[in-house]
Design an enzyme around this catalytic site. Structure first.
Site, PDB file in Angstrom:
ATOM      1  N   HIS A   1       0.849  -1.209   0.000  1.00 52.85           N
ATOM      2  CA  HIS A   1       0.000   0.000   0.000  1.00 52.85           C
ATOM      3  C   HIS A   1       0.878   1.250   0.000  1.00 52.85           C
ATOM      4  O   HIS A   1       1.513   1.587   1.001  1.00 52.85           O
ATOM      5  CB  HIS A   1      -0.932   0.025   1.217  1.00 52.85           C
ATOM      6  CG  HIS A   1      -1.895   1.165   1.163  1.00 52.85           C
ATOM      7  ND1 HIS A   1      -3.250   0.994   0.941  1.00 52.85           N
ATOM      8  CD2 HIS A   1      -1.720   2.503   1.257  1.00 52.85           C
ATOM      9  CE1 HIS A   1      -3.851   2.168   0.919  1.00 52.85           C
ATOM     10  NE2 HIS A   1      -2.936   3.116   1.114  1.00 52.85           N
TER      11      HIS A   1
ATOM     12  N   ASP B   1       2.472   3.300   2.908  1.00 48.16           N
ATOM     13  CA  ASP B   1       1.472   4.322   2.602  1.00 48.16           C
ATOM     14  C   ASP B   1       2.108   5.605   2.058  1.00 48.16           C
ATOM     15  O   ASP B   1       1.849   5.988   0.927  1.00 48.16           O
ATOM     16  CB  ASP B   1       0.609   4.631   3.836  1.00 48.16           C
ATOM     17  CG  ASP B   1      -0.737   5.256   3.485  1.00 48.16           C
ATOM     18  OD1 ASP B   1      -1.106   5.251   2.293  1.00 48.16           O
ATOM     19  OD2 ASP B   1      -1.434   5.735   4.393  1.00 48.16           O
TER      20      ASP B   1
ATOM     21  N   HIS C   1      -9.251   2.080   0.014  1.00 48.10           N
ATOM     22  CA  HIS C   1      -9.115   2.748   1.301  1.00 48.10           C
ATOM     23  C   HIS C   1     -10.484   2.595   1.963  1.00 48.10           C
ATOM     24  O   HIS C   1     -11.492   2.995   1.380  1.00 48.10           O
ATOM     25  CB  HIS C   1      -8.818   4.230   1.104  1.00 48.10           C
ATOM     26  CG  HIS C   1      -7.409   4.509   0.678  1.00 48.10           C
ATOM     27  ND1 HIS C   1      -6.911   4.105  -0.529  1.00 48.10           N
ATOM     28  CD2 HIS C   1      -6.397   5.158   1.331  1.00 48.10           C
ATOM     29  CE1 HIS C   1      -5.637   4.495  -0.606  1.00 48.10           C
ATOM     30  NE2 HIS C   1      -5.301   5.125   0.497  1.00 48.10           N
TER      31      HIS C   1
ATOM     32  N   GLN D   1      -9.261   9.976  -4.890  1.00 46.58           N
ATOM     33  CA  GLN D   1      -8.911  10.628  -3.615  1.00 46.58           C
ATOM     34  C   GLN D   1     -10.003  11.574  -3.094  1.00 46.58           C
ATOM     35  O   GLN D   1     -10.260  11.650  -1.897  1.00 46.58           O
ATOM     36  CB  GLN D   1      -7.606  11.427  -3.799  1.00 46.58           C
ATOM     37  CG  GLN D   1      -7.200  12.315  -2.636  1.00 46.58           C
ATOM     38  CD  GLN D   1      -6.560  11.548  -1.499  1.00 46.58           C
ATOM     39  OE1 GLN D   1      -5.441  11.065  -1.604  1.00 46.58           O
ATOM     40  NE2 GLN D   1      -7.278  11.413  -0.396  1.00 46.58           N
TER      41      GLN D   1
ATOM     42  N   HIS E   1       1.579   5.401  -2.036  1.00 46.30           N
ATOM     43  CA  HIS E   1       1.111   6.499  -2.902  1.00 46.30           C
ATOM     44  C   HIS E   1       2.331   7.098  -3.598  1.00 46.30           C
ATOM     45  O   HIS E   1       3.013   7.960  -3.055  1.00 46.30           O
ATOM     46  CB  HIS E   1       0.382   7.571  -2.090  1.00 46.30           C
ATOM     47  CG  HIS E   1      -0.897   7.084  -1.499  1.00 46.30           C
ATOM     48  ND1 HIS E   1      -2.120   7.299  -2.089  1.00 46.30           N
ATOM     49  CD2 HIS E   1      -1.136   6.350  -0.391  1.00 46.30           C
ATOM     50  CE1 HIS E   1      -3.059   6.724  -1.361  1.00 46.30           C
ATOM     51  NE2 HIS E   1      -2.496   6.139  -0.319  1.00 46.30           N
TER      52      HIS E   1
ATOM     53  N   GLU F   1     -11.158   4.539   6.899  1.00 44.47           N
ATOM     54  CA  GLU F   1      -9.949   5.181   7.438  1.00 44.47           C
ATOM     55  C   GLU F   1     -10.370   6.369   8.296  1.00 44.47           C
ATOM     56  O   GLU F   1     -10.232   7.523   7.908  1.00 44.47           O
ATOM     57  CB  GLU F   1      -9.001   5.632   6.309  1.00 44.47           C
ATOM     58  CG  GLU F   1      -7.638   6.074   6.855  1.00 44.47           C
ATOM     59  CD  GLU F   1      -6.701   6.629   5.793  1.00 44.47           C
ATOM     60  OE1 GLU F   1      -7.090   6.676   4.608  1.00 44.47           O
ATOM     61  OE2 GLU F   1      -5.584   7.040   6.155  1.00 44.47           O
TER      62      GLU F   1
ATOM     63  N   TRP G   1       1.122  13.950   3.779  1.00 45.29           N
ATOM     64  CA  TRP G   1       0.564  13.262   4.945  1.00 45.29           C
ATOM     65  C   TRP G   1       1.614  12.801   5.934  1.00 45.29           C
ATOM     66  O   TRP G   1       1.316  12.505   7.078  1.00 45.29           O
ATOM     67  CB  TRP G   1      -0.261  12.056   4.473  1.00 45.29           C
ATOM     68  CG  TRP G   1      -1.441  12.464   3.659  1.00 45.29           C
ATOM     69  CD1 TRP G   1      -2.667  12.843   4.145  1.00 45.29           C
ATOM     70  CD2 TRP G   1      -1.523  12.577   2.232  1.00 45.29           C
ATOM     71  NE1 TRP G   1      -3.492  13.179   3.105  1.00 45.29           N
ATOM     72  CE2 TRP G   1      -2.830  13.024   1.921  1.00 45.29           C
ATOM     73  CE3 TRP G   1      -0.631  12.347   1.190  1.00 45.29           C
ATOM     74  CZ2 TRP G   1      -3.252  13.250   0.611  1.00 45.29           C
ATOM     75  CZ3 TRP G   1      -1.044  12.576  -0.107  1.00 45.29           C
ATOM     76  CH2 TRP G   1      -2.339  13.022  -0.390  1.00 45.29           C
TER      77      TRP G   1
END
Ligand code: FE2
Length: 426
Positions: free
Chosen positions: A57, A309, A210, A152, A59, A213, A315
């Site tokens: 997982h 992630d 996702h 997203q 991005h 979350e 983030w």
């Protein structure tokens, strides 16, 4: 004449003193004292040889963008999403590719040779999709990269996401993604799960969403995801990522939900570094941990892998794509300090991730791809403790990265001595 022999390897399952023989990119023997010559020999000297680390997982479109156009002042998930929205209009294919390829070089050095990356499809230009499809091809000799079409800003919430997601799949993106907890209502979230699973079933694709979350104990999207996987015959092909709300759910409800997840063959991918930092932000004290119920899912037979992630993006400001850092955080947060549990944490960033991604011929058995990592550690627990150097990273029988052993020297009162952190405990 073989291509490569690794002598005196210890394997993650506890077997020791084995040679690994490689020919034409495949492992051809794993046995004591292979009686043959090879073009190259590596003496593992009893150290751990593991199959490559897998990040199931990630991005890659946002990675290494830290500080563009500004830093995340609060460090929260919602400011991160807003910040990514500010950056999106300024993205170019070239800049996304440059960051992604740099990250891939970090991954290779860390022995991470398979990555599933979500790619945001809520930019009508689909620049990130174009860029990461090119990266997937360019990096193919060294890294198995899978891409997930990820809305997203919400599949139903964002005005052009439905169309964009289909376009991304038409362009060659591998999996269908989703973000049901970010839709405007619980009903919209459930509807998005249904439509997206149907889309995946129609196209013969896997799903990785996702899901839940948040810290909302009443979030129910993983239930819908599991039910849809069963309804559409997608067992074993659907992943619920994050699942953080499961931490906060009522125990009775969780006792009913976990068997459903197992029955539906869902894979679960928590992301310990991110979950522990982004969740629980509305709590005073005590603060919830915000990681899903890893031990209980594993005990029910669910395949659980840990993902990284984010790395240096809106983030999360930290990270270097070291999956042992991820596993270490996972075992701490989930209190997986039992002997078997620590080995399960190691599996969560290797074999379990390979199962999530459906990688073929992964592992250290004869016939598997000759992909592995020689670590400066004796076993998986020492690897988790030291996060040691990846001495050799091998892909299809070729050494593609080397890192010299780490050694520290002390000078105390004029006396020099070396410090060795390894310590064998039987
Ligand atoms: Fe994510």
């Amino acid at each position: 004449m073989l291509d490569l022999i690794v002598r005196n390897a210890s394997l993650p399952d506890g077997r020791k003193g084995l040679d690994i023989a490689v020919q034409d990119g495949r492992i051809v023997a794993v046995m004591p004292a292979v009686d043959a010559e090879a073009a190259r020999e590596i003496d593992a000297a009893g150290r751990l040889v593991a199959p490559p680390f897998v990040d199931s997982h990630f991005h890659m479109d946002s990675t290494l963008s830290l500080g563009q156009p500004r830093l995340n002042e609060s460090g929260t998930l919602l400011e991160g999403i807003a910040l990514w929205g500010e950056l999106k209009p300024h993205l170019t294919v070239e800049s996304i590719k440059a960051r992604a390829l740099e990250l891939c070089r970090w991954s290779i050095a860390r022995g991470t040779l398979a990555i599933r990356s979500h790619v945001d499809v809520c930019d009508d230009r689909l620049l990130a999709v174009s860029a990461l499809l090119e990266v997937r091809e360019e990096i193919k000799p060294w890294i198995d990269l899978q891409l997930v079409a990820f809305p997203q800003d919400g599949y139903l919430r964002s005005p052009t996401a439905v169309d964009n997601l289909k376009r991304a799949l038409d362009m060659g993106v591998d999996l269908v993604g989703g973000i049901p907890h970010f839709e405007r209502t619980m009903g919209d979230g459930a509807a998005s799960v249904r439509v997206l699973c149907e889309l995946a079933a129609e196209r013969g694709l896997r799903v990785d969403m996702h899901c839940d979350e948040s810290d909302d104990p009443l979030s129910r999207h993983v239930e819908t995801l599991a039910a849809e996987a069963k309804r559409l015959g997608l067992e074993g092909r659907v992943t619920g990522s994050h699942l953080t709300s499961m931490h906060s759910m009522d125990n009775y409800y969780a006792s009913k939900l976990i068997p459903l997840i197992a029955e539906a063959g869902l894979h679960a991918v928590p992301n310990p570094l991110i979950n522990i930092t982004l969740q629980g932000r509305h709590d005073s004290y005590p603060k919830r941990r915000g990681m899903t119920r890893v031990k209980e899912l594993m005990a029910a037979g669910v395949n659980v892998a840990f993902g990284h992630d984010c790395i240096m993006d809106p983030w999360y400001s930290l990270g270097s794509h070291d999956m042992l850092e991820v596993a270490s955080m996972g075992l701490h947060v989930a209190q997986m300090t039992g002997i078997a549990e620590m080995r399960q944490a190691f599996d969560a960033v290797t074999a379990n991730g390979a199962t999530v991604m459906g990688l073929e011929d992964y592992g250290l058995e004869p016939g598997c791809h000759a992909d592995f990592v020689v670590l400066q550690a004796a076993d998986p627990v020492e690897a988790l403790r030291l996060k040691p150097a990846r001495l050799f990273v091998v892909r299809r029988g070729h050494v593609i990265a080397e890192t010299p052993p780490v050694a520290s020297r002390l000078a105390l009162d004029g006396e020099e001595l070396s410090v060795d952190f390894s310590r064998t405990v039987q």
